[in-house]
Design a protein around this motif. Structure first.
Motif, PDB file in Angstrom:
ATOM      1  N   ASP A 145      -7.419  12.500   4.253  1.00  0.00           N
ATOM      2  CA  ASP A 145      -6.420  11.786   3.332  1.00  0.00           C
ATOM      3  C   ASP A 145      -5.799  10.983   4.149  1.00  0.00           C
ATOM      4  O   ASP A 145      -5.447  11.037   5.294  1.00  0.00           O
ATOM      5  CB  ASP A 145      -5.390  12.940   2.834  1.00  0.00           C
ATOM      6  N   ILE A 146      -5.576   9.752   3.438  1.00  0.00           N
ATOM      7  CA  ILE A 146      -4.556   8.648   3.893  1.00  0.00           C
ATOM      8  C   ILE A 146      -3.675   8.405   2.787  1.00  0.00           C
ATOM      9  O   ILE A 146      -3.732   7.935   1.708  1.00  0.00           O
ATOM     10  CB  ILE A 146      -5.152   7.308   4.224  1.00  0.00           C
ATOM     11  N   SER A 147      -2.341   8.589   2.948  1.00  0.00           N
ATOM     12  CA  SER A 147      -1.477   8.801   1.877  1.00  0.00           C
ATOM     13  C   SER A 147      -0.454   7.471   1.991  1.00  0.00           C
ATOM     14  O   SER A 147       0.541   7.562   1.276  1.00  0.00           O
ATOM     15  CB  SER A 147      -0.473  10.057   2.075  1.00  0.00           C
ATOM     16  N   ASN A 148      -0.577   6.627   2.966  1.00  0.00           N
ATOM     17  CA  ASN A 148       0.056   5.426   2.930  1.00  0.00           C
ATOM     18  C   ASN A 148      -0.481   4.142   3.345  1.00  0.00           C
ATOM     19  O   ASN A 148      -0.377   3.469   3.875  1.00  0.00           O
ATOM     20  CB  ASN A 148       1.283   5.661   4.161  1.00  0.00           C
ATOM     21  N   ILE A 149      -1.653   4.104   2.075  1.00  0.00           N
ATOM     22  CA  ILE A 149      -2.337   2.844   1.898  1.00  0.00           C
ATOM     23  C   ILE A 149      -1.403   1.793   1.621  1.00  0.00           C
ATOM     24  O   ILE A 149      -0.771   1.848   0.537  1.00  0.00           O
ATOM     25  CB  ILE A 149      -3.472   3.035   1.140  1.00  0.00           C
ATOM     26  N   ARG A 150      -1.601   0.445   2.026  1.00  0.00           N
ATOM     27  CA  ARG A 150      -0.735  -0.551   1.616  1.00  0.00           C
ATOM     28  C   ARG A 150      -1.740  -1.893   1.284  1.00  0.00           C
ATOM     29  O   ARG A 150      -1.480  -2.654   0.592  1.00  0.00           O
ATOM     30  CB  ARG A 150       0.231  -0.926   2.627  1.00  0.00           C
ATOM     31  N   THR A 151      -2.720  -2.138   2.230  1.00  0.00           N
ATOM     32  CA  THR A 151      -3.579  -3.513   2.141  1.00  0.00           C
ATOM     33  C   THR A 151      -5.262  -2.911   2.013  1.00  0.00           C
ATOM     34  O   THR A 151      -5.444  -1.944   2.967  1.00  0.00           O
ATOM     35  CB  THR A 151      -3.069  -4.187   2.935  1.00  0.00           C
ATOM     36  N   LEU A 152      -5.935  -3.156   1.363  1.00  0.00           N
ATOM     37  CA  LEU A 152      -7.513  -3.099   1.202  1.00  0.00           C
ATOM     38  C   LEU A 152      -8.011  -4.266   1.213  1.00  0.00           C
ATOM     39  O   LEU A 152      -7.904  -5.203   0.522  1.00  0.00           O
ATOM     40  CB  LEU A 152      -7.633  -2.171   0.092  1.00  0.00           C
ATOM     41  N   PHE A 153      -9.459  -4.192   1.724  1.00  0.00           N
ATOM     42  CA  PHE A 153     -10.355  -5.156   1.686  1.00  0.00           C
ATOM     43  C   PHE A 153     -11.738  -4.537   1.498  1.00  0.00           C
ATOM     44  O   PHE A 153     -12.248  -3.713   2.165  1.00  0.00           O
ATOM     45  CB  PHE A 153     -10.341  -6.055   2.919  1.00  0.00           C
ATOM     46  N   PHE A 154     -12.641  -5.371   0.522  1.00  0.00           N
ATOM     47  CA  PHE A 154     -13.896  -4.735  -0.227  1.00  0.00           C
ATOM     48  C   PHE A 154     -14.831  -5.781  -0.001  1.00  0.00           C
ATOM     49  O   PHE A 154     -14.562  -7.026  -0.486  1.00  0.00           O
ATOM     50  CB  PHE A 154     -13.789  -4.140  -1.446  1.00  0.00           C
ATOM     51  N   PHE A 255      -5.554  -0.304   5.500  1.00  0.00           N
ATOM     52  CA  PHE A 255      -4.700  -0.698   6.284  1.00  0.00           C
ATOM     53  C   PHE A 255      -3.278   0.250   5.879  1.00  0.00           C
ATOM     54  O   PHE A 255      -3.003   0.099   4.530  1.00  0.00           O
ATOM     55  CB  PHE A 255      -4.101  -2.093   6.311  1.00  0.00           C
ATOM     56  N   SER A 256      -2.755   0.929   6.717  1.00  0.00           N
ATOM     57  CA  SER A 256      -1.437   1.367   6.233  1.00  0.00           C
ATOM     58  C   SER A 256      -0.060   0.504   6.638  1.00  0.00           C
ATOM     59  O   SER A 256       0.885   0.751   6.017  1.00  0.00           O
ATOM     60  CB  SER A 256      -0.981   2.596   7.172  1.00  0.00           C
ATOM     61  N   ASP A 257      -0.450  -0.824   6.988  1.00  0.00           N
ATOM     62  CA  ASP A 257       0.425  -1.897   6.872  1.00  0.00           C
ATOM     63  C   ASP A 257       0.364  -2.919   6.037  1.00  0.00           C
ATOM     64  O   ASP A 257      -0.610  -2.926   5.257  1.00  0.00           O
ATOM     65  CB  ASP A 257       0.530  -2.335   8.528  1.00  0.00           C
ATOM     66  N   VAL A 258       1.761  -3.506   5.686  1.00  0.00           N
ATOM     67  CA  VAL A 258       1.670  -4.409   4.762  1.00  0.00           C
ATOM     68  C   VAL A 258       1.117  -5.738   5.335  1.00  0.00           C
ATOM     69  O   VAL A 258       1.613  -6.305   6.378  1.00  0.00           O
ATOM     70  CB  VAL A 258       2.885  -4.757   4.214  1.00  0.00           C
ATOM     71  N   ILE A 259      -0.142  -5.978   5.125  1.00  0.00           N
ATOM     72  CA  ILE A 259      -0.599  -7.611   5.712  1.00  0.00           C
ATOM     73  C   ILE A 259      -0.035  -8.744   4.978  1.00  0.00           C
ATOM     74  O   ILE A 259       0.013  -8.881   3.999  1.00  0.00           O
ATOM     75  CB  ILE A 259      -2.161  -7.537   5.389  1.00  0.00           C
ATOM     76  N   ASP A 260       0.277  -9.686   5.856  1.00  0.00           N
ATOM     77  CA  ASP A 260       0.923 -10.968   5.234  1.00  0.00           C
ATOM     78  C   ASP A 260      -0.194 -11.762   4.671  1.00  0.00           C
ATOM     79  O   ASP A 260      -1.349 -11.610   4.860  1.00  0.00           O
ATOM     80  CB  ASP A 260       1.671 -11.715   6.523  1.00  0.00           C
ATOM     81  N   ASN A 261       0.435 -12.710   3.614  1.00  0.00           N
ATOM     82  CA  ASN A 261      -0.420 -13.456   2.836  1.00  0.00           C
ATOM     83  C   ASN A 261      -1.587 -14.350   3.670  1.00  0.00           C
ATOM     84  O   ASN A 261      -2.573 -14.428   3.406  1.00  0.00           O
ATOM     85  CB  ASN A 261       0.460 -14.363   2.152  1.00  0.00           C
ATOM     86  N   LEU A 262      -0.865 -14.930   4.711  1.00  0.00           N
ATOM     87  CA  LEU A 262      -1.778 -15.348   5.567  1.00  0.00           C
ATOM     88  C   LEU A 262      -2.914 -14.977   6.051  1.00  0.00           C
ATOM     89  O   LEU A 262      -4.158 -15.343   5.905  1.00  0.00           O
ATOM     90  CB  LEU A 262      -1.043 -16.329   6.712  1.00  0.00           C
ATOM     91  N   THR A 263      -2.451 -13.671   6.703  1.00  0.00           N
ATOM     92  CA  THR A 263      -3.739 -13.085   7.328  1.00  0.00           C
ATOM     93  C   THR A 263      -4.537 -12.063   6.281  1.00  0.00           C
ATOM     94  O   THR A 263      -5.628 -12.244   6.385  1.00  0.00           O
ATOM     95  CB  THR A 263      -2.880 -11.929   7.973  1.00  0.00           C
TER      96      THR A 263
END
Length: 276
Positions: A145-154, A255-263
């Protein structure tokens, strides 16, 4: 020295210098100048891919089961790509099914599917292999389980012959944050998490709505959420046997972090440049 796509090349005239020795010591190698995706953004909670994502990663890419005799074997990377030559030698005329997709982050949260009935097939029909999830929506992987998902890429491809059932990207045994939409759209905006609908969703690096129709070709997809989401599996919604992805998976970054718009845009472009 020339900077190309954030990578350095040391040149003498028009020739690239591959190695420099000082006495018996190797002081420069062309490999030192090459940075992979997770070298630039090393904070992923999960990183599954058919390409190598980190120069520091020394593990396998995936574990295959050979259909003819159910023998299993791990396979790694060759020059940064899935070692298709070794896979071809192992499979022969047989078909390979993926038992485990190794996590290239530092978290060892591998995606596994021990049940042969639900294992996706390894598609080797193109120069970039992919994991093929069948048109019945029944193939899946599970991970911790990951319960703090904030950013994803597929990196995905949707099957043009899909049965148009609910094509879940990710799922859980307890909730439906990623509730898919009917008639081939990404999300059901009534049931999926509002952290998705209120977030930023990009299709091939352009903003789209949560209920956008899934394209029937290869694409790169990202989600920046406005709050924490939960998942513990690729494809498959809870206990439903036919709610799952239909098509191929080539890469998944969580990512469990919020990835900024540019990144976010840069990561999307990295996937686009490699896959599309």
């Amino acid at each position: 020295m020339v900077l190309l796509n954030n990578n350095y090349k040391l040149c003498l005239g028009s020739e690239t210098i591959k190695k420099i020795h000082l006495g018996n010591d190797l002081v420069y190698s062309v490999a030192d100048s090459i940075k992979l995706l997770l070298d630039e953004v090393p904070i992923a909670s999960i990183a599954y891919s058919i390409r190598k994502l980190s120069t520091a990663y020394t593990g396998f890419c995936l574990r295959l089961r050979r259909e003819s005799d159910n023998l299993e074997q791990d396979f790694g990377f060759l020059n940064g790509y899935l070692d298709s030559e070794s896979i071809d030698a192992f499979l022969g005329a047989s078909t390979g099914y993926v038992v485990k997709w190794y996590d290239q982050s530092d978290n060892n949260n591998h995606a596994i599917q021990p049940n042969i009935q639900y294992q996706p097939k390894l598609d080797l029909s193109s120069n970039k292999p992919a994991l093929l999830f069948d048109d019945n929506g029944s193939n899946s992987f599970e991970f911790n389980d990951i319960s703090n998902i904030r950013t994803l890429f597929f990196k995905l491809e949707y099957s043009s012959t899909a049965n148009q059932v609910l094509a879940y990207l990710l799922g859980s045994d307890t909730n439906y944050d990623f509730h898919a939409g009917s008639s081939g759209v990404f999300f059901n905006t009534q049931y999926c998490s509002p952290f998705i609908t209120n977030g930023t969703i990009k299709l091939n690096n352009s903003n789209v709505a949560a209920n956008t129709k899934i394209p029937e070709n290869s694409f790169v997809f990202s989600i920046n959420t406005t709050g924490n989401l939960l998942a513990d599996r690729i494809s498959k919604d809870r206990y439903f046997p036919d709610r799952g992805w239909q098509g191929t998976y080539s890469e998944l970054l969580i990512f469990s972090d919020v990835i900024d718009n540019l990144t976010t845009s840069n990561i999307n472009q990295n996937l686009i440049d490699y896959y599309l």
